[in-house]
Design an enzyme around this catalytic site. Sequence first.
Site, short mmCIF file in Angstrom:
data_model
loop_
_atom_site.label_atom_id
_atom_site.label_comp_id
_atom_site.label_asym_id
_atom_site.label_seq_id
_atom_site.Cartn_x
_atom_site.Cartn_y
_atom_site.Cartn_z
N ARG A 1 40.03 -5.48 -86.29
CA ARG A 1 40.13 -6.91 -86.60
C ARG A 1 39.86 -7.21 -88.07
O ARG A 1 40.43 -8.16 -88.61
CB ARG A 1 39.14 -7.69 -85.73
CG ARG A 1 39.36 -7.55 -84.23
CD ARG A 1 40.72 -8.06 -83.83
NE ARG A 1 40.93 -7.96 -82.38
CZ ARG A 1 42.12 -8.08 -81.80
NH1 ARG A 1 43.20 -8.29 -82.54
NH2 ARG A 1 42.24 -7.98 -80.49
N GLU B 1 38.13 -12.20 -78.23
CA GLU B 1 38.00 -13.43 -77.44
C GLU B 1 36.66 -13.47 -76.71
O GLU B 1 35.99 -14.49 -76.65
CB GLU B 1 39.13 -13.51 -76.41
CG GLU B 1 40.51 -13.61 -77.01
CD GLU B 1 41.58 -13.27 -76.00
OE1 GLU B 1 42.00 -12.10 -75.96
OE2 GLU B 1 41.99 -14.17 -75.23
N GLU C 1 43.13 -4.26 -76.81
CA GLU C 1 43.95 -5.35 -76.28
C GLU C 1 44.57 -4.89 -74.97
O GLU C 1 45.25 -3.86 -74.91
CB GLU C 1 45.05 -5.76 -77.29
CG GLU C 1 44.46 -6.47 -78.52
CD GLU C 1 45.50 -7.16 -79.38
OE1 GLU C 1 46.70 -6.83 -79.27
OE2 GLU C 1 45.10 -8.03 -80.18
N HIS D 1 45.59 -15.82 -74.46
CA HIS D 1 45.15 -15.04 -75.62
C HIS D 1 45.61 -15.72 -76.91
O HIS D 1 44.84 -15.85 -77.87
CB HIS D 1 45.69 -13.62 -75.56
CG HIS D 1 45.51 -12.84 -76.84
ND1 HIS D 1 44.30 -12.31 -77.21
CD2 HIS D 1 46.38 -12.54 -77.84
CE1 HIS D 1 44.43 -11.70 -78.38
NE2 HIS D 1 45.68 -11.83 -78.79
N ASP E 1 46.64 -1.91 -77.15
CA ASP E 1 46.97 -2.07 -78.58
C ASP E 1 45.65 -2.13 -79.36
O ASP E 1 45.18 -3.20 -79.73
CB ASP E 1 47.80 -3.35 -78.74
CG ASP E 1 48.15 -3.65 -80.19
OD1 ASP E 1 48.16 -2.71 -81.01
OD2 ASP E 1 48.42 -4.82 -80.50
N THR F 1 48.23 3.35 -80.33
CA THR F 1 48.51 2.51 -79.17
C THR F 1 48.52 3.43 -77.97
O THR F 1 49.28 4.40 -77.94
CB THR F 1 49.86 1.79 -79.32
OG1 THR F 1 49.82 0.96 -80.48
CG2 THR F 1 50.17 0.94 -78.10
N GLU G 1 47.24 -4.96 -72.34
CA GLU G 1 48.65 -5.36 -72.31
C GLU G 1 49.39 -4.60 -71.21
O GLU G 1 48.98 -3.52 -70.79
CB GLU G 1 49.34 -5.07 -73.66
CG GLU G 1 48.64 -5.73 -74.84
CD GLU G 1 49.49 -5.79 -76.09
OE1 GLU G 1 50.73 -5.67 -75.99
OE2 GLU G 1 48.90 -5.96 -77.17
N GLN H 1 42.97 -6.16 -89.94
CA GLN H 1 44.03 -7.08 -89.52
C GLN H 1 43.90 -8.44 -90.21
O GLN H 1 44.87 -9.01 -90.72
CB GLN H 1 43.98 -7.24 -88.00
CG GLN H 1 45.07 -8.13 -87.42
CD GLN H 1 44.87 -8.41 -85.93
OE1 GLN H 1 43.92 -7.92 -85.31
NE2 GLN H 1 45.75 -9.20 -85.35
N ASP I 1 55.77 -5.13 -80.04
CA ASP I 1 54.66 -5.77 -79.32
C ASP I 1 54.82 -7.28 -79.37
O ASP I 1 54.86 -7.88 -80.45
CB ASP I 1 53.33 -5.35 -79.97
CG ASP I 1 52.15 -5.63 -79.04
OD1 ASP I 1 52.39 -5.79 -77.81
OD2 ASP I 1 51.02 -5.68 -79.52
N LYS J 1 46.74 -2.15 -86.78
CA LYS J 1 47.25 -1.92 -85.42
C LYS J 1 47.85 -0.53 -85.25
O LYS J 1 47.83 0.01 -84.14
CB LYS J 1 48.36 -2.94 -85.13
CG LYS J 1 47.92 -4.38 -85.11
CD LYS J 1 47.30 -4.74 -83.78
CE LYS J 1 47.18 -6.25 -83.61
NZ LYS J 1 46.64 -6.57 -82.28
#
Length: 431
Positions: free
Chosen positions: A243, A380, A205, A140, A239, A263, A207, A246, A133, A259
């Site tokens: 948080r 975000e 996420e 971002h 993904d 996925t 992607e 992480q 990844d 993570k």
Amino acid sequence: MTHIDATHRADLRTWVPGADGHADYPVQNLPLCAFSTGDGVPRGGTVIGDYVLDHAALAASGLLDAEETELVTIAAAASLNGYCALPVAKRRRLRATLSTVLSGSEPVGAERLLVERKDAQFHLPAEVGDYTDFFAGIHHARNAGRMFRPDNPLLPNYKHVPIAYHGRASSVLPSGAPVVRPAGQRAAHGATVPDFGPSTRLDFELELAIWIGGGNAPGETIPIERAGEEVVGFGLLNDWSARDIQAWETQPLGPFLGKNFLTTVSPFLVTAEALAPFRTAQHPRDAEDPEPLPYLQNAQDQASGAFDIQLEVLIATAAMREGGLAAHLLTRASTLDLYWTPAQMLAHHASNGCPLRPGDLFGTGTVSSPAPDGHGSLLEMTKGGREPVMLPNGEVRTFLEPGDEIILRGRCIRPGFATISLGEASGIVTA
Ligand code: CA
């Protein structure tokens, strides 16, 4: 590198019922997939409108010559790794064959070639040996970095090196896989002692998925001039990220258990050939940005190695589904906002001799646009959980709640060409 041919003609028509003008999978798209019906074993197919063209049935149909039969047979396997290993000329030949079969006059016995999409289960298009990844979404990277370093959101290496971490292939699953909330070590912001429990900051996420081709032997590299041809296809990738886990564990190494619980990838491999009309120049670097090192520089890649794909994230909460409400659009973003091209990511990955193999998977990193509605993650969108998002039915979200469904979509639009879709990657948080 941009190879536009008869398969892309906007006026191409197909005998497949309802597929002309199909919003997602017209005859100009022809995404490849691994599908099964009933309890059957997976096999390869091509998505066309509301149907799947069964490659095994096509190979046995007598409609093809020997070379075409060989190529379609490779693409009829339970996974598309063999297809990914084909050189670009053979991948183009297969696309031309599929296009000719589907756009010519309806063959005798055509019904034996098609399976209704609603009757098919879709698997990962290829068996993923390795998954990497990247972190190429610069908005971002800046948004996330700003939370920790308000004055210096991008670290000095960002514009020199395509940053990435190695993910875990075993947790890459196709769209629809349940999203089981992970438990792990969590620490409140600034705390130095963790507890263990379910993540309270579960996020998505947005992607782009990149499927890799023939690859390289250990110790060999893939020069940037050739790297574009090794990118065989695209999809959508979520993904999923815890948080809180992480934030605690990535001190000082990269993502791990925050993570690798899941996925989600869209099941259709939209080929690089199908996306030829949507290639474009890489977004110019800011004047003060450094030049990439020579092994990442190629004039043709800069001229046509970026892809113009419009991405969306939608949310449907359990209450929204129960109330019959449509999924709510959270985000619009564009792959034009990636700082590195797929070829640059691939050339960089192999630059130390790390072997890539057919069917390997890259994520681009979260794609965010600079617009207020362009955030590719809740992290975000909510400024780290401080500013909840209001949904149309009055619900609010900082991070994902039980029953939330997140849906990623991707679409390519260019005047003069048929609009094509990357399909969907979705998942519902189970608890
Ligand atoms: Ca990511």
